[in-house]
Design an enzyme around this catalytic site. Structure first.
Site, PDB file in Angstrom:
ATOM      1  N   HIS A 431       0.823  -1.215   0.000  1.00 56.46           N
ATOM      2  CA  HIS A 431       0.000   0.000   0.000  1.00 56.46           C
ATOM      3  C   HIS A 431       0.854   1.261   0.000  1.00 56.46           C
ATOM      4  O   HIS A 431       0.629   2.188  -0.776  1.00 56.46           O
ATOM      5  CB  HIS A 431      -0.930  -0.009   1.219  1.00 56.46           C
ATOM      6  CG  HIS A 431      -1.671   1.281   1.397  1.00 56.46           C
ATOM      7  ND1 HIS A 431      -1.232   2.286   2.238  1.00 56.46           N
ATOM      8  CD2 HIS A 431      -2.787   1.756   0.803  1.00 56.46           C
ATOM      9  CE1 HIS A 431      -2.056   3.312   2.156  1.00 56.46           C
ATOM     10  NE2 HIS A 431      -3.020   3.008   1.306  1.00 56.46           N
ATOM     11  N   CYS A 764      36.154   3.359 -22.397  1.00 51.72           N
ATOM     12  CA  CYS A 764      35.208   3.312 -21.274  1.00 51.72           C
ATOM     13  C   CYS A 764      35.753   4.039 -20.044  1.00 51.72           C
ATOM     14  O   CYS A 764      35.324   3.793 -18.932  1.00 51.72           O
ATOM     15  CB  CYS A 764      34.849   1.864 -20.922  1.00 51.72           C
ATOM     16  SG  CYS A 764      36.267   0.833 -20.490  1.00 51.72           S
TER      17      CYS A 764
END
Length: 812
Positions: A431, A764
């Site tokens: 919830h 990279c």
């Protein structure tokens, strides 16, 4: 369907009947008619319609009384809301059914019982408002559900209670906030045969990732017993991710599994007063998944079919929120509810708001108080307000951080005012998580100990901007917010890829413009997902004899796996698969582990297998480990994980990369070991790259090209080893610079050699992100790809485009 009908069968209605039967029931009827023939099992039932509800209100002369009771309501005053809501509900519960309506309900109940060959079948009684579960509004969870209802009078009472629940505090508050007329909305009640999941398991499933909105996965949560425990967030459920594209191709595409904390379950009660009760789950069962892999894949197939069906019905992509249950008596799965998901289906992913924590990781890690499951991707600061009941709301101030064990639906007026929400219990479909998403409030759920650690009035920062894990930090942590419209970003000629270490952030990163992943590091996954030295798993029997205490730690972490090696292989494969799935079908280059010996020693059991080296940075790392008799078996586990990702999950976009490979001969030996463990270059299109981070990789690039499909320049190590310095030393930090002429000459040389030999080459390292002139140099040399950290993608894309324009690579 006639709008005047008081009671109808579920298979008589469809999504066009929302005004009569409510969204939930309309959806169930639609599925029974359209999807049951496709093999999806849905329990039968009937609906007491919204017209019956209005008839009940008229018969008892309640409309004016309700209006009077709500006159002058302040929805932000929790106590005023409580008082008025209770008054209205008691009015409705005190009403009487018209005799004809009562008789019709009992007749339908008798016929439903006959269908299931029972005197009085046990049913679930669920409220279904006429405005809920629409593709563009979510009223779900505002009304009540009653389980294990049996007997005529018990059923009638439950229906009346459902009518009353149209005026729960949260429902009144929601309608007031969004300007809905209380009497423009009706309430229908669905009566559906109960699935005996109290004897098995139940949960929810979504046809997308609920945090990022990534649409190519099915997310399934589950726990033992009735599904209410999952929805309420009373426990942390088991979780699975299934990758849709390769699942459709016939692969067993479960790309992630997480064991929950299923300490309790909801089962049938034994008296009319106690229709359901909560009992403890035996410890052995807690450590097992509540569904088999086969059942997970069956559910995923059903959820995908439900999504496809509704997308066709609504003529647009309609992701679905589905509730499922497994019947322990029949040993069969059922779908008990389905509704359109209303948060991410409305989100415009071309507009990206990026929350970025500025404070260095090492510094903020010291301030970390609790962690749990991140809901959303925002950051917020505020003062802690501990709440155990609504009585504590009187001191709650807008902008406070709500900290509680688990939220109650009646707390929604308070949740709307919170800067952030933190709970002890719950999973990503509880919830608190659902409401937080709808409100756009960051939440960290399932922390386990928030109410113990966090104190009233304490100033904290709640961060959900660091992947799947959410953190609560002491004090104010500095962060920045950047908003970007991806449609306005220029298109570069040089493909921009990403360096991705953490699988948790991969789905979010996938929305950034990219050409795939140029570097996915295994180290993060091994350190955070696995935490155990691979040789400690392979040689577990030896560990048991040497160190029983350590052996017990390993036993606890690997519980539920057939053997210790399987634990490593599966955990690593799930981490890699999540990254590969996020960017599928674009290439994802996964670098084999590149820990140094001192870093390996820090893993659980590592001290028994690692040497003490004077300079680990230049010692036993990368390729030299993989073919070594002392480590080869451990490397074999990495190979098997990659095989699993590519061959079992179907993620053939994964390529692999060998780090710190000093000589071509080493490269050859590594390929031979890979082949020994079933991972052969070229098989199923497998490409193998090598890191270019040593001067020898540059000087002998022509020879390395014989063994590898491409190179990725690691500018950090290449700079360090070219200039002969320790990049971690502050004394010589002023010399460290990727733009040094010696480093640039080596980079230019290796790009030229790679191209001469038809090999791909990218970079990279961090350099192109930090230095535009370095990025310009790389583009001038004809680098194939530039791979950078996600937080630099937007900046670097713009910079590279401007460089390309300056070099005449764009027409405008």
């Amino acid at each position: 369907m006639s709008k005047n009908k008081l009671v109808v069968w579920l298979d008589e209605v469809g999504i066009e009947d929302v005004e009569l039967v409510g969204g939930k029931n309309a959806s169930l009827g639609e599925m029974i008619k359209g999807l049951s023939p496709k093999g999806i099992k849905i329990p039968m039932g009937f609906v007491v319609t919204a017209e019956a509800y209005r008839y009940f209100i008229r018969y008892n002369n309640l409309a004016e009384k309700i209006k009077e009771a709500l006159k002058g309501l302040d929805p932000n005053d929790v106590f005023d809301l409580q008082k008025r809501g209770l008054t209205v509900r008691e009015m409705i519960k005190g009403g009487e059914f018209p005799e004809d309506l009562k008789k019709t309900i009992i007749e339908y109940y008798e016929k439903l019982s006959e269908m299931y060959k029972r005197h009085r079948v046990d049913v679930a009684v669920r409220s279904s408002a006429t405005a809920e579960d629409l593709p563009d509004a979510s009223f779900a969870g505002q009304q009540e559900t009653y389980l294990n209802i049996k007997g005529d009078e018990t059923l009638l009472t439950a229906i009346k209670n459902c009518f009353a629940s149209l005026f729960t505090d949260r429902a009144i508050s929601y309608r007031e906030s969004f300007g809905f007329d209380h009497f423009a909305i009706g309430l229908a009640v669905g009566i559906q045969k109960m699935v005996r999941s109290d004897l098995a398991s139940a949960g929810v499933g979504f046809s997308l990732d609920t945090e990022s909105g990534f649409r190519d996965v099915v997310l399934i949560n589950g726990a033992y017993g009735l599904g209410e425990m999952v929805v309420q967030g009373a426990i942390t459920p088991d979780e699975w991710l299934v990758f849709k594209p390769t699942f459709k191709q016939g692969y067993e595409a479960i790309i992630e599994k997480k064991l929950g904390k299923k300490t309790h379950k909801m089962v049938y009660g034994t008296t009319d007063e106690e229709r359901v009760k909560i009992v403890q789950v035996p410890e052995e069962k807690q450590k097992q998944f509540c569904l088999t892999d086969e059942e997970v894949l069956k559910l995923a197939d059903w959820i995908m079919k439900i999504e496809e069906y509704y997308s066709e019905k609504y003529n647009k992509w309609t992701p679905m929120d589905v509730e499922w249950a497994k019947d322990g008596e029949l040993d069969e799965l059922f779908i008990v509810q389905a509704r359109p998901e209303t948060i991410h289906s409305r989100k415009d992913h071309s507009k990206i708001t990026v929350y970025k924590i500025i404070e260095p990781y090492e510094e903020r890690a010291k301030k970390r108080l609790v962690q749990g499951i991140a809901v959303g991707d925002k950051v917020a600061t505020g003062k802690v307000k501990l709440m155990y009941s609504l009585e504590d709301a009187k001191d709650f101030k807008p902008g406070d951080v709500l900290v509680t064990d688990m939220t109650d639906p009646d707390w929604e007026p308070i949740m709307k005012q919170a800067a952030a929400i933190v709970t002890n219990r719950g999973g990503r479909t509880c919830h608190a998580a659902i409401v937080a998403r709808e409100l756009g409030v960051p939440a960290v759920v399932g922390t386990g100990n928030a109410t113990e650690v966090l104190k009233d009035g304490m100033e904290v920062t709640v961060s959900c901007a660091e992947g799947d894990v959410g953190y609560v930090y002491k004090g104010v942590i500095e962060y920045e917010v950047e908003e970007v419209d991806i449609n306005t970003l220029p298109k570069t000629k040089t493909p921009i890829m990403m360096n991705v270490a953490s699988p948790e952030g991969a789905f979010d990163f996938s929305f950034l413009p990219n050409a795939g992943v140029g570097l996915a590091r295994e180290e993060f996954i091994i350190n955070n997902y696995i935490a155990i030295h691979p040789l400690a798993l392979i040689k577990f029997e030896e560990i048991k004899e040497k160190d029983p205490e350590l052996a017990q730690i390993i036993e606890d972490k690997t519980f539920g796996y057939d053997n210790k090696e399987e634990y490593f292989i599966k955990k690593l494969s799930y981490g890699i698969a999540r990254i590969a799935a996020a960017f599928y079908p674009k290439p994802v280059i996964v670098r084999f582990s590149d820990f140094k010996s001192n870093e390996y020693a820090n893993l659980i059991g590592g001290k028994y297998f690692e040497p003490k080296e004077e300079n680990p940075m230049l010692g036993w790392r990368g390729a030299s480990r993989y073919y070594s008799p002392q480590y080869k078996e451990a490397f074999g586990l990495e190979c098997k994980a990659i095989l699993r990702v590519r061959n079992k999950m179907g993620l053939t976009n994964v390529k692999v990369m060998v780090p710190f490979c000093r000589t071509p001969e080493e490269g050859k030996k590594v390929l031979e070991v890979m082949e020994e463990y079933g991972l052969r270059r070229g098989d199923n299109g497998l490409e193998v790259y090598v890191m270019c981070e040593l001067p020898s990789n540059v000087v002998l690039a022509d020879q390395f090209s014989e063994y590898f499909d491409g190179f990725s320049i690691g500018s950090n190590d290449l700079t360090q080893l070219t200039l002969g310095l320790d990049r971690d030393s502050s004394l010589i930090a002023h010399i460290y610079d990727e733009r040094n002429e010696a480093v640039k000459r080596l980079i230019a040389q290796v790009i030229k050699t790679a191209k001469q030999h038809g090999r791909k080459i990218g970079i990279c390292g961090q350099g192109p992100s930090d230095y535009p002139d370095f990025a310009q140099f790389l583009v001038e040399q004809g680098i194939d790809t530039i791979s950078i950290n996600p937080d630099a993608v937007l900046k670097t894309t713009k910079a590279v485009y401007e460089i390309e324009k300056k070099l005449g690579l764009h027409d405008n």
